[in-house]
Design a protein around this motif. Sequence first.
Motif: not given
Length: 222
Positions: A69-71, A76-77, A88-93, A95-98
């Motif tokens: 989970p995001p912390q 990510l890159l 996939i990038i929009e889904k991860l964004t 979800a709160g990932y950096q």
Amino acid sequence: MVILFLTIKQLDKVYLIGCGRNAAEVNQYINDHGKYAVGGYIVDDNYITATEKTDQPIFSLTNFLIATPPQASIYLLNAIGDPKRQDIIEKLTAAGYQFINLVHTHSYISNALTIGIGNCIAPFSVVNFNVTIGNHCIINTSCSISHDSVLEDYVTLSPGVKIAGNVRIGKGVFMGIAAAVIPNITIGEGAYIAAGACVTKDVAPYTLVGGVPAKLIKKLSF
């Protein structure tokens, strides 16, 4: 205006989106810094078989969201060359990932650059004065971008692409190896520029152009 860069030197581990051959290159760029390692790879749930054998774990998107989970310590890159990486990038964004920017030490970057997040600039590339780069772009090996040009989000420049001054590259544009653009040109969203093409006039959105000078090959549908 002062631009603050979050550099790879501040990170312990970075998770790459994608696990193909482009991801292998990005992994090498991270290794070139000498201290940092890739923590693993994230692939779309429909991507059943990994094409790259790695020593790091490969997560489906769903499994990554559960297991990691995001912390604050997770970054990510993107390492997918296809502009369709946007989903996939929009889904991860969401979800709160950096995301980080990775700028290889063997590139030249003007201090007058304006840049978003999630971009990868490969070795021997040159980004000159007053260039603007959006989010999640790939600027591959030995590319050059001249003054006052703009790359919108999710642009992919293949190795050796040359962009002259005051050019605008629309969202999701893909430029093939050694393609070139003369000054004061606009390339519309979602366009594909064939390898070796020389763009001498504006390119309409969602079209494929190629040749010298570049001409319309076909309209694209997505």
